[in-house]
Write an enzyme that holds these catalytic residues in place. Sequence first.
Site, PDB file in Angstrom:
ATOM      1  CG  ASP A  13      47.126  37.516  40.306  1.00 46.67           C
ATOM      2  OD1 ASP A  13      47.221  36.338  40.665  1.00 46.67           O
ATOM      3  OD2 ASP A  13      46.281  38.311  40.753  1.00 46.67           O
ATOM      4  CE  LYS A  16      53.995  35.489  43.106  1.00 41.16           C
ATOM      5  NZ  LYS A  16      53.020  36.501  42.696  1.00 41.16           N
ATOM      6  N   GLY A  40      48.040  31.196  43.128  1.00 37.96           N
ATOM      7  CA  GLY A  40      47.737  30.448  41.911  1.00 37.96           C
ATOM      8  C   GLY A  40      48.866  30.665  40.933  1.00 37.96           C
ATOM      9  CG  HIS A  41      52.456  30.391  41.664  1.00 37.39           C
ATOM     10  ND1 HIS A  41      53.435  30.184  42.591  1.00 37.39           N
ATOM     11  CD2 HIS A  41      51.922  31.605  41.964  1.00 37.39           C
ATOM     12  CE1 HIS A  41      53.487  31.222  43.414  1.00 37.39           C
ATOM     13  NE2 HIS A  41      52.576  32.086  43.058  1.00 37.39           N
ATOM     14  CD  GLN A 224      49.568  35.194  48.629  1.00 33.52           C
ATOM     15  OE1 GLN A 224      50.388  35.087  49.516  1.00 33.52           O
ATOM     16  NE2 GLN A 224      48.944  34.157  48.130  1.00 33.52           N
TER      17      GLN A 224
HETATM   18  P1  IMP Z   1      43.486  36.173  51.358  1.00 32.92           P
HETATM   19  O1  IMP Z   1      44.953  35.983  51.120  1.00 32.92           O
HETATM   20  O2  IMP Z   1      42.634  35.070  50.807  1.00 32.92           O
HETATM   21  O3  IMP Z   1      43.175  36.482  52.800  1.00 32.92           O
HETATM   22  O4  IMP Z   1      43.033  37.487  50.534  1.00 32.92           O
HETATM   23  C1  IMP Z   1      43.487  38.793  50.877  1.00 32.92           C
HETATM   24  C2  IMP Z   1      43.742  39.618  49.627  1.00 32.92           C
HETATM   25  O5  IMP Z   1      44.867  39.084  48.930  1.00 32.92           O
HETATM   26  C3  IMP Z   1      42.583  39.641  48.631  1.00 32.92           C
HETATM   27  O6  IMP Z   1      42.554  40.911  47.995  1.00 32.92           O
HETATM   28  C4  IMP Z   1      42.991  38.583  47.596  1.00 32.92           C
HETATM   29  O7  IMP Z   1      42.402  38.812  46.348  1.00 32.92           O
HETATM   30  C5  IMP Z   1      44.496  38.797  47.570  1.00 32.92           C
HETATM   31  N1  IMP Z   1      45.235  37.605  47.158  1.00 32.92           N
HETATM   32  C6  IMP Z   1      45.494  36.501  47.883  1.00 32.92           C
HETATM   33  N2  IMP Z   1      46.226  35.619  47.193  1.00 32.92           N
HETATM   34  C7  IMP Z   1      46.472  36.187  45.994  1.00 32.92           C
HETATM   35  C8  IMP Z   1      47.221  35.768  44.842  1.00 32.92           C
HETATM   36  O8  IMP Z   1      47.842  34.700  44.799  1.00 32.92           O
HETATM   37  N3  IMP Z   1      47.235  36.643  43.805  1.00 32.92           N
HETATM   38  C9  IMP Z   1      46.611  37.848  43.853  1.00 32.92           C
HETATM   39  N4  IMP Z   1      45.912  38.274  44.902  1.00 32.92           N
HETATM   40  C10 IMP Z   1      45.834  37.454  45.971  1.00 32.92           C
END
Ligand code: IMP
Length: 430
Positions: A13, A16, A40-41, A224
């Site tokens: 977040d 990017k 989420g971009h 991420q």
């Molecule tokens: P998962 O990727 O859904 O398995 O989530 C694992 C961890 O990564 C959790 O803490 C999510 O909130 C975090 N996470 C996954 N994708 C994003 C992203 O695009 N931005 C911020 N945090 C993310």
Amino acid sequence: MSNVAVIGSQWGDEGKGKIVDVLSSEADMVVRFQGGHNAGHTLVIDGVTYKLHLLPSGIVRPGKMSIIGNGVVVDPKALLEEIETVKGQGVDVSEDNLLLAENATLILPVHPALDIAMEEARGAKKIGTTGRGIGLAYEDKVARRGIRVCDLAHSDHLKERIENMLDHHNVLLKGMGAEEMKVTDIYDELMGMADQILSYSGVAWKAIDDADKAGKKILFEGAQGHFLDVDHGTYPFVTSSNTVAAQAAAGAGVGSKKIGYVLGITKAYTTRVGSGPFPTELHDDIGEEIGKKGHEFGTSTGRKRRCGWFDSVLVRQAIKTGGIDGIALTKMDVLDGFDEIKVCVAYDLNGERIDYLPASTVDQANIKPIYETIPGWKDTSQGARSWADIPAAAVKYVRHIEELIEAPVALLSTSPDRDDTILMQDPFRA
Ligand code: IMP
């Protein structure tokens, strides 16, 4: 002239999407190489907001090739829905500008079902996943029971693969008291989407190699952030892929020398969604104010993001372990108006001063940030397009950050608008 990888240097977040969009004006090809629709971009172009999850951010620019690489886990239903959504916003998406790696792993309905059931079973110790089945799909890939895009072209083989996968997962679902899944349900759903998905699929590594040979500029778009990396992050509170730039090579099918300049996208403060250690987290009015001013709600899940001061220890570690050449500093304007601003410069671990994030979850929970306090600024930096428009104290803040993290600020972003960007160093020409 080099290629560029854009990577989050905190917990995701960092903004990017906008930076990839700015850089994609120069790039010919934009490649996603890990993660899935947990990302989420957000892009704001001429007042229109696009929220992308799986599609590379280059998709909104006419004439650019977008690639979803083999390292991405792809929910076919989510992909088709996202394509329809952006098409509805007037964006052209076709086989001419979108290529899905035939060897990318699919996310199937069993994955989010298990993701959610497992999070429930963890109770207070939950990871706070996005519930999209990302981790379960990567587990299947590594366990060699994954189903890939190319399997959709062979219906009998596909059925066998689904049977093999459900033999494993139905035991788990049953054990957790959840409903078991039927092979035919998953098979029928996949076959209903197969033609559409296959129309985008192809040999992605070859397309990237061809572009490279033709001297085209390639932008690798990370999702991420560094501290969600399964090796380098705050394990186990991480995502299930490597989020570092080195993953661009494996997740796209290019040699590591092709990655080029690594740009670490970095917020001027820190946020995190989901559970896990966060040394500089603020549980007070300042944290609330940063969240409000920065609109800190997740693009994918709408969850409120946790907010805190800038942590130079974390970002320096991301720079060293992730090979980041320079950073893009985003959301500077959110810090406008504070009397003073704090920056974490080291941690206290049981009375000892340390300058790195320890690996142990127990130590990560026990460290206390050691802050430096610096004067804030009252004028606004919002919308600034040159250094002359930035308040002097804000310029000092940027320079100080550069010293602390031992890397240059290559780019400064002063609002979500793509034009509100100050470029100090062009990553493609660095
Ligand atoms: P998962 O990727 O859904 O398995 O989530 C694992 C961890 O990564 C959790 O803490 C999510 O909130 C975090 N996470 C996954 N994708 C994003 C992203 O695009 N931005 C911020 N945090 C993310």
